[in-house]
Design an enzyme around this catalytic site. Structure first.
Site, mmCIF file in Angstrom:
data_model
loop_
_atom_site.group_PDB
_atom_site.id
_atom_site.type_symbol
_atom_site.label_atom_id
_atom_site.label_comp_id
_atom_site.label_asym_id
_atom_site.label_seq_id
_atom_site.Cartn_x
_atom_site.Cartn_y
_atom_site.Cartn_z
ATOM 1 N N ASP A 231 0.824 -1.212 0.000
ATOM 2 C CA ASP A 231 0.000 0.000 0.000
ATOM 3 C C ASP A 231 0.858 1.261 0.000
ATOM 4 O OD1 ASP A 231 -2.757 -0.748 -0.018
ATOM 5 O OD2 ASP A 231 -2.546 -1.488 2.016
ATOM 6 N N ILE A 232 1.845 1.276 0.874
ATOM 7 C CA ILE A 232 2.664 2.481 1.027
ATOM 8 C C ILE A 232 3.441 2.767 -0.255
ATOM 9 C CG2 ILE A 232 4.635 3.461 2.268
ATOM 10 C CD1 ILE A 232 3.582 1.912 4.749
#
Length: 456
Positions: A231-232
């Protein structure tokens, strides 16, 4: 760094002559529902756009004057939008009436003065944003979104492919409303291909993208990274793409679509593990806390705890080896040490085991060998070095009061954002945003000389 006293930023700024000049907005759009919401234009704070007489990019960040409509939820998209906010953009988070999913992801929760429980997860990825709640299945909600699109420079979304189209906001319609709009779209597995319609969550992407196969103690224990790295990274890649598209827009006068996915982000981070397969034809396997191509490089045990060392060259080994009685001719070259890594690592553990961790680290410092301890997060956030880098910020939350958050990881010599907004409560700025949309848009930015149409 008070958030409650600041108004939402106005939409247009001069951009201080940068290549990211904000788009002049269309005529005002009548939108129902103004009231006494948080922060009015009259009390615009130092982060407001130049149309409200607020600070320039030199005091509010290099993206001051850029407006971001953040339709995303959970983490990848919100992280991208937060990065743009950290750089000074005005980010308007558009939530469903129930709120972002991550508002309910916990514990831990913190009890607020408004009687609600606030998830620390949500707080981690929504600083420097305003919030408006919209029902996009309603005519009024879609009208407000259309008005926001008309004034935005960037739209961020992470719906599954086709969802935004079904809501009436296809790429074509978004660019009909605003030809200069840059659209960041993040999906789980891509926007096309045989599995492009799969939903994406970080845990699944780490496995499907191969990251878990190279992480952990061994091949029988695939292990996820301890933070949602897919996600990051998708958020970081997405923000990076947005900046490139904004720069391109300054030349062409038109926005475009930037696409990435959790799968792309994970595969994009394979680094040397990727070429180990694509070039050498080897399937990488997990090496625990040691490096597959450099030795010694990893976690070792001293008498009273752990230390880490990174012997990244044979020159460093020639310093470390004699000091600890490990200067064997057969280990003089890195490739030899890697082939015999089990024996090398065992010998180092035995040598370090005669000393305390502090003694080992002191000796490494004396030798000039990179080394460090393993800190827990309490130690990290109380470490003076962390504080010295601006990696902690205090903000005033509307329901929690003053809270401390991890801060932006970027610093600039000049022109960086010094004041930060707290993560918003649900619909905290809804009334003020509606008032802003009902007012005439700012005049065209005279410094933005980009053509109004694609010169091709």
């Amino acid at each position: 760094m008070t958030e409650r006293a600041e108004a939402p930023q106005t939409g247009r700024g001069s951009g201080s002559g940068s290549g990211f000049a904000a788009r002049p907005g269309p005529a005002s759009v009548a939108v129902a529902g103004s009231g006494a919401g948080a922060g009015s234009a009259a009390s615009a704070g130092p982060l407001a756009g130049s149309g409200a007489g607020a600070g320039s990019a030199s005091s509010a960040g290099p993206l001051a004057g850029i407006v971001v409509a953040d339709l995303s939820r959970a983490l990848a998209g919100p992280h991208a939008a937060m990065m743009l906010g950290d750089l000074g953009a005005r980010v308007i988070k558009i939530e469903s009436p129930e709120g972002d999913d991550s508002r309910g992801w916990g514990p831990p929760f913190m009890h607020g003065s408004n009687g609600a429980e606030h998830a620390t997860y949500f707080l981690s990825c929504n600083r420097n944003k305003e919030s408006i709640a919209l029902d996009l299945k309603s005519e009024e909600g879609r009208a407000v979104l259309a008005a926001l699109v008309g004034r935005a420079d960037v739209l961020v979304e992470n719906f599954r492919p086709g969802v935004l189209d079904r809501l009436g906001f296809s790429t074509e319609r978004l660019h009909d409303i605003n030809p200069r709009l840059v659209i960041l779209s993040i999906t789980g597995f891509g926007h096309d291909g045989p599995e492009g319609d799969r939903p994406g969550y970080d845990q699944i992407a780490q496995g499907e993208g191969g990251l878990m196969s190279v992480t952990g103690p061994g091949p029988d224990e695939p292990t996820r990274v301890g933070v949602p790295i897919g996600d990051i990274l998708a958020g970081m890649y997405g923000a990076f793409g947005v900046l490139a598209a904004l720069q391109e827009r300054h030349t062409t006068g038109r926005g475009q679509v930037v696409r990435t996915s959790l799968l792309a982000a994970v595969v994009g981070a394979h680094a040397y593990q990727g070429t180990r397969w694509t070039v050498a034809g080897e399937i990488p396997r997990p090496n625990g806390n040691h490096h597959p191509s450099i030795c010694p490089y990893g976690l070792y045990r001293a008498a009273d705890g752990f230390v880490q060392i990174a012997v990244g060259s044979d020159a460093l080994w020639r310093r470390l080896g004699p000091t600890f009685g490990l200067d064997r001719p057969e280990w003089s070259a890195n490739r030899s040490r890697v082939r015999d890594h089990e024996a090398v690592n065992e010998a180092i553990n035995a040598a370090f085991g005669r000393y305390s961790a502090a003694e080992v680290l002191a000796k490494m410092d004396e030798l000039g060998v990179p080394a460090g301890k393993v800190r827990d997060l309490a130690e990290v956030y109380t470490w003076e070095q962390t504080k010295s880098q601006g990696l902690l910020i205090d903000v005033d939350h509307a329901a929690l009061g003053t809270i401390t958050l991890p801060g932006p990881p970027l610093r600039f010599g000049t022109g960086w954002r010094h004041e930060h907004l707290s993560p918003p409560t649900l619909d905290q700025h809804g009334d003020a945003i509606r008032r802003w949309l009902s007012e005439p848009a700012d005049q065209p930015d005279p410094s933005d000389t980009a053509p109004a149409t694609d010169p091709s």
